[in-house]
Enzyme design. Structure first.
Site, PDB file in Angstrom:
ATOM      1  N   MET A   1      10.656  25.120  -0.001  1.00 27.94           N
ATOM      2  CA  MET A   1       9.774  24.278  -0.678  1.00 27.94           C
ATOM      3  C   MET A   1      10.650  23.457  -1.410  1.00 27.94           C
ATOM      4  O   MET A   1      10.481  22.205  -1.265  1.00 27.94           O
ATOM      5  CB  MET A   1       8.761  25.165  -1.445  1.00 27.94           C
ATOM      6  CG  MET A   1       7.651  24.288  -2.078  1.00 27.94           C
ATOM      7  SD  MET A   1       6.480  25.047  -3.303  1.00 27.94           S
ATOM      8  CE  MET A   1       5.711  25.837  -1.894  1.00 27.94           C
TER       9      MET A   1
ATOM     10  N   TYR B   1      15.164  31.992   4.460  1.00 26.15           N
ATOM     11  CA  TYR B   1      13.806  32.911   4.969  1.00 26.15           C
ATOM     12  C   TYR B   1      13.878  33.261   6.541  1.00 26.15           C
ATOM     13  O   TYR B   1      14.452  32.587   7.148  1.00 26.15           O
ATOM     14  CB  TYR B   1      12.555  31.959   4.709  1.00 26.15           C
ATOM     15  CG  TYR B   1      12.117  31.911   3.166  1.00 26.15           C
ATOM     16  CD1 TYR B   1      11.788  33.114   2.732  1.00 26.15           C
ATOM     17  CD2 TYR B   1      12.002  30.603   2.547  1.00 26.15           C
ATOM     18  CE1 TYR B   1      11.497  32.755   1.323  1.00 26.15           C
ATOM     19  CE2 TYR B   1      11.796  30.310   1.358  1.00 26.15           C
ATOM     20  CZ  TYR B   1      11.171  31.512   0.846  1.00 26.15           C
ATOM     21  OH  TYR B   1      10.933  31.588  -0.633  1.00 26.15           O
TER      22      TYR B   1
ATOM     23  N   LYS C   1       0.882  -1.347   0.016  1.00 28.20           N
ATOM     24  CA  LYS C   1       0.050  -0.017   0.118  1.00 28.20           C
ATOM     25  C   LYS C   1       0.842   1.324  -0.064  1.00 28.20           C
ATOM     26  O   LYS C   1       2.049   1.145   0.350  1.00 28.20           O
ATOM     27  CB  LYS C   1      -1.054   0.038   1.292  1.00 28.20           C
ATOM     28  CG  LYS C   1      -0.065   0.042   2.483  1.00 28.20           C
ATOM     29  CD  LYS C   1      -0.737  -0.326   3.646  1.00 28.20           C
ATOM     30  CE  LYS C   1      -0.032  -0.307   4.874  1.00 28.20           C
ATOM     31  NZ  LYS C   1      -0.870  -0.825   6.230  1.00 28.20           N
TER      32      LYS C   1
HETATM   33  C1  PLP Z   1      -0.062  -1.723   6.960  1.00 26.94           C
HETATM   34  C2  PLP Z   1      -0.631  -2.785   7.492  1.00 26.94           C
HETATM   35  C3  PLP Z   1       0.128  -3.978   7.836  1.00 26.94           C
HETATM   36  C4  PLP Z   1       1.699  -3.859   8.011  1.00 26.94           C
HETATM   37  O1  PLP Z   1       2.170  -3.284   9.089  1.00 26.94           O
HETATM   38  P1  PLP Z   1       3.613  -3.022   9.550  1.00 26.94           P
HETATM   39  O2  PLP Z   1       3.705  -2.497  10.920  1.00 26.94           O
HETATM   40  O3  PLP Z   1       4.072  -2.195   8.201  1.00 26.94           O
HETATM   41  O4  PLP Z   1       4.314  -4.424   9.171  1.00 26.94           O
HETATM   42  C5  PLP Z   1      -0.554  -4.958   8.436  1.00 26.94           C
HETATM   43  N1  PLP Z   1      -1.716  -5.078   8.337  1.00 26.94           N
HETATM   44  C6  PLP Z   1      -2.650  -4.195   7.979  1.00 26.94           C
HETATM   45  C7  PLP Z   1      -4.026  -4.173   8.157  1.00 26.94           C
HETATM   46  C8  PLP Z   1      -2.190  -2.963   7.578  1.00 26.94           C
HETATM   47  O5  PLP Z   1      -2.942  -1.978   7.273  1.00 26.94           O
END
Ligand code: PLP
Length: 823
Positions: A767, A718, A494
């Site tokens: 930025m 800045y 993800k």
């Molecule tokens: C992101 C996620 C993981 C992985 O977690 P880590 O701490 O990165 O290993 C596992 N299960 C779910 C449901 C997640 O959303």
């Protein structure tokens, strides 16, 4: 390799031959252990190696489908009437025996190289220095392991006149297996350092293990400047009747003494040897380059060659690109740069990577190739072989650059255009000619193909996030080793694979046979499917308007509420699907998505009994604090609740339902609760809570655009926040908070690593830019700056600004180019 009959192979490996009688008379002329390397051919033997985590036998059905007929195996599980199997106890050992057999068919001088550092560079440089005079066979890249060495030695064939093989070991007992395969006449001991020390009790023990490579040598090249090494090597040589070729830069009494003078950007070396002096220059000034060059010179003398021939060639040595680079190209192309290697063996490897990176079979695959130099094969035959490789590698268009390749136009069967030299190609270059293609750039060094790569590379800006795909695989395997072999692994890709770029990462994971990938939203899954990813994909957050895509692209939703269940079921019915896999999420304490109460689960059960279009594939929950010992009681309660809910679901259906609750820290700290599957996230990307030997996979780096000197009356950036107390040197670097570098790192909270030192970030981060105080660092414009990577860990960086590694990784913005490295 020399062609071998199946009967010979089974004799050499003491294997048991069985299978299709009609094929028994075939001869084998090439051996592969990586299924991706199969392109074509009826003479290929696949050796199914079994590592601690990967099992080559899993790839056999696929290979049979692709037309491979010959397999060397240690498991009887795969039987197929169309193929031939040679069954042995240990396939790695069998590979080693075949290599040792091949080695001893040839009488050419073989040079074996071992030591802690410099093996690959010395091997490549010796090749560059000697390839005008000899046809050389050598280890591809840094193939120096228990598997890499035999694969290298199997490359030896009749045409070769000289061989260089490297051997690397990490623990006692390994060298005795490699030594008889290489069986060198001349040895090179590069140096002995702390690398891979963990399995050795002392440097002496490590040195004596390494020396085992040389027991049968006639000569051994070694630097004599370390007294302990010198003494140990001397007595080893005396005992085994070996002539030591010692050299030194310190002791002018040494029989080979190098006097080194460092100049602006090169260095002058004078060799005192045999009462004579030879002067040469190398275009480097660092200690390791000097050491490597001296080893090369010493080896030339050990071979009995006249050093007077070599000064010009030393001066032309190049840095060795150890890895090929995979980059985002213009017009949605993907670029694979391999322009420091143009020999035939590395060609095959590069074509494999090209096919692996190409998004689909129909994609145009372009090869930009220079004349191939110094192989020792007659040109016509050489280019005929190249054409065969190109055809097998499914190249669809070739651009040939150089007079030789153009002269052999007639042997090429792929559509091609030719240019006399790199400059002519650049003059006629048009961006529109390259659209959504996979492009392999491969050329001899003097063609300077880096110029072509620069044209084809997507120019965003100079800041890149470099991702090491080998490190990623290493990390995956570290976790696999902790788990039972039967436990499935879901990898969380993800958020752009935690910032590391999804498609490339997913492709590697698919090849590594992970069981599931998980994305946050359906679009991410669709993108993976479009890139040819066929592994099951779970969508963590399935939104109503993405149901159609989920069904069409075979994605599997996380079902976390009754409403979602009902709506998704309706869409599945509408699409006419049935038995559609879903995953039920239980909320055991996060109070985020998921079914929390038992009565909710009863409604789910009731619903599913009357609506058979969905099938529960797995049930899962997510731990709140698996990384935090203070929360262990809470974690155990979560696990208890989860087991109860999972039992209820599992006992209500006849089919099996997988359970999973462990994330990365969970796998590390609650390993026994792995059930049927685990979900690996941040661990893959190199962050461990328990000190697992994970490798850093990403380096955020940029280059200095400008350097200026200011005095104490001036300020930087800045709001005049950057104040100095003395005359100071300030470097401007094109990375800003829009690239994802947190503004909190400004005003000396954060540092960057440049040329071996740390420099504070001065003033506010802008930025698109920031400024570093480099008063105490020797740096100038064009130098590389690291923001995180091997010298600044993501974990430390996160701690400095009160956040977690996850936010740092996923925060690196999309405009920062991702560059992939693969060995
Ligand atoms: C992101 C996620 C993981 C992985 O977690 P880590 O701490 O990165 O290993 C596992 N299960 C779910 C449901 C997640 O959303």
């Amino acid at each position: 390799m020399q062609a071998l009959s199946l009967a010979q192979i089974s004799r050499i490996t003491e294997g048991e031959l069985s299978g299709n009688q009609k094929l028994m008379q075939s001869a084998i002329t090439s051996i592969i252990t990586d299924s991706r390397q199969f392109q074509r051919g009826s003479d290929v033997l696949f050796i199914a190696l079994k590592g601690p985590v990967n099992n080559g036998h899993d790839y056999i059905p696929d290979l049979i489908e692709k037309g491979v007929c010959f397999f060397l195996v240690s498991e009887r599980t795969v039987i197929n009437d169309d193929a031939i199997f040679i069954l042995v106890d240990d396939t790695t050992l069998a590979l080693q025996k075949l290599a040792a057999f091949n080695r001893h068919l040839f009488e050419i001088p073989v040079i074996g190289i071992t030591g802690s550092n410099g093996k690959t560079i010395i091997k490549e440089w010796l090749h560059d220095l000697l390839s005008a005079d000899f046809r050389i066979v050598r280890s591809p890249k840094s193939y120096n392991s228990q598997v890499g060495v035999p694969l290298s030695v199997l490359l030896m064939n009749n045409e070769d006149e000289l061989a260089f093989f490297e051997a690397g070991i990490s623990q006692p007992g390994e060298m005795p297996k490699l030594a008889p395969i290489i069986d060198p006449q001349i040895g090179i001991l590069t140096n002995i350092g702390d690398a891979h020390q963990e399995f050795f009790i002392s440097l002496e023990q490590k040195l004596s293990e390494k020396l085992l490579l040389f027991s049968n040598c006639e000569k051994l090249v070694c630097r004599a400047d370390d007294k302990l090494v010198q003494e140990q090597v001397s007595s080893f040589c005396a005992k085994n009747n070996i002539e030591p070729v010692f050299w030194s830069t310190k002791n002018d009494k040494s029989s080979l003494y190098f006097e080194v003078g460092i100049l602006q950007d090169s260095c002058q070396i004078e060799a005192h040897f045999d009462q004579k002096r030879f002067r040469f220059r190398i275009p480097f000034t660092d200690d390791s380059a000097i050491e490597n060059a001296c080893h090369c010179f010493a080896t030339i003398t050990a071979l009995g060659l006249d050093p007077a021939k070599f000064p010009d060639r030393f001066e032309k040595l190049h840095p060795v690109a150890m890895r090929l680079e995979i980059k985002q190209g213009i017009n949605n192309c993907i670029l694979i740069n391999d322009f420091y290697n143009s020999d035939l063996n590395s060609f095959n490897i590069a074509l494999t990577v090209l096919n692996q990176q190409a998004t689909n079979v129909d994609q145009e695959k372009i090869l930009i190739l220079s004349d191939i130099e110094q192989t020792g094969v007659a040109d016509e035959e050489l280019y005929t072989r190249v054409n065969q490789l190109i055809t097998d590698g499914k190249i669809t268009r070739m651009i040939g650059i150089g007079p030789k390749i153009a002269a052999y136009k007639k042997v090429f069967s792929v559509p091609a255009i030719y240019f006399e030299n790199t400059e002519k190609f650049i003059l006629g270059f048009q961006r529109k000619d390259f659209q959504s293609s996979a492009i392999l750039i491969k050329g001899a060094r003097r063609f300077r193909f880096e110029q072509i790569s620069a044209l084809l590379q997507q120019k965003a800006h100079q800041t890149v996030l470099e991702i090491n795909l080998n490190a990623l695989v290493n990390n995956l395997n570290v976790f696999r080793k902790k788990l039972k072999p039967s436990t499935k692994i879901m990898v969380m890709v993800k958020a752009f694979s935690y910032g590391s770029g999804d498609v490339e990462v997913a492709r590697i994971l698919q090849y590594q046979k992970v069981d599931y990938l998980a994305v946050a939203v359906a679009d991410e899954g669709v993108q993976l499917r479009n890139a040819g990813i066929t592994v099951p994909i779970i969508v963590m957050n399935p939104e109503q308007d993405s149901f159609q895509n989920i069904i069409r692209y075979n994605l599997e939703p996380n079902i976390y509420s009754f409403e979602l269940l009902r709506n998704f079921s309706a869409s599945v019915s509408l699409a006419g699907s049935h038995d559609f896999p879903i995953h039920i999420k239980i909320d055991t304490g996060m109070n985020r998505l998921g079914f929390k109460h038992e009565d909710e689960l009863h409604s789910v059960l009731e619903f599913l009994k009357s609506n058979q279009n969905l099938r529960i594939q797995s049930v899962f929950s997510h731990l709140v604090g698996s990384d935090e010992a203070a929360l262990d009681d809470f974690t155990r309660r979560q696990i208890q609740k989860f087991e109860k809910a999972a039992d209820l679901l599992r006992s209500s259906f006849p089919h099996s339902i997988d359970r999973h609750i462990l994330n990365s820290a969970g796998i590390e700290r609650f390993t026994e609760k792995q059930y049927e599957m685990v979900r690996l996230g941040i661990g893959l990307y190199g962050v461990s809570v328990s000190g697992l030997p994970l490798q850093n996979i990403g380096i955020l780096k940029s280059t200095i655009s400008q350097v200026k000197t200011i005095d104490e009356s001036e300020s930087v950036g800045y709001n005049r926040k950057g104040q100095v107390k003395r005359e100071s040197r300030i470097a401007i670097v094109p990375v800003g908070y829009a690239d994802g570098l947190d503004r909190k790192l400004g005003n000396k909270n954060g540092t960057a690593y440049i040329n071996g030192k740390f420099a504070p970030i001065i003033g506010n981060i802008c930025m698109d830019m920031l400024m570093l105080d480099i008063t105490d660092v020797d740096a100038e414009s064009g130098d590389t700056v690291e923001f995180f990577g091997p010298h600044i860990s993501i974990k430390e960086l996160a701690a400095q600004i009160g956040t977690i590694p996850y936010e740092i990784l996923t925060g690196i913005s999309q405009r920062v180019k991702r560059v992939y490295l693969q060995e």
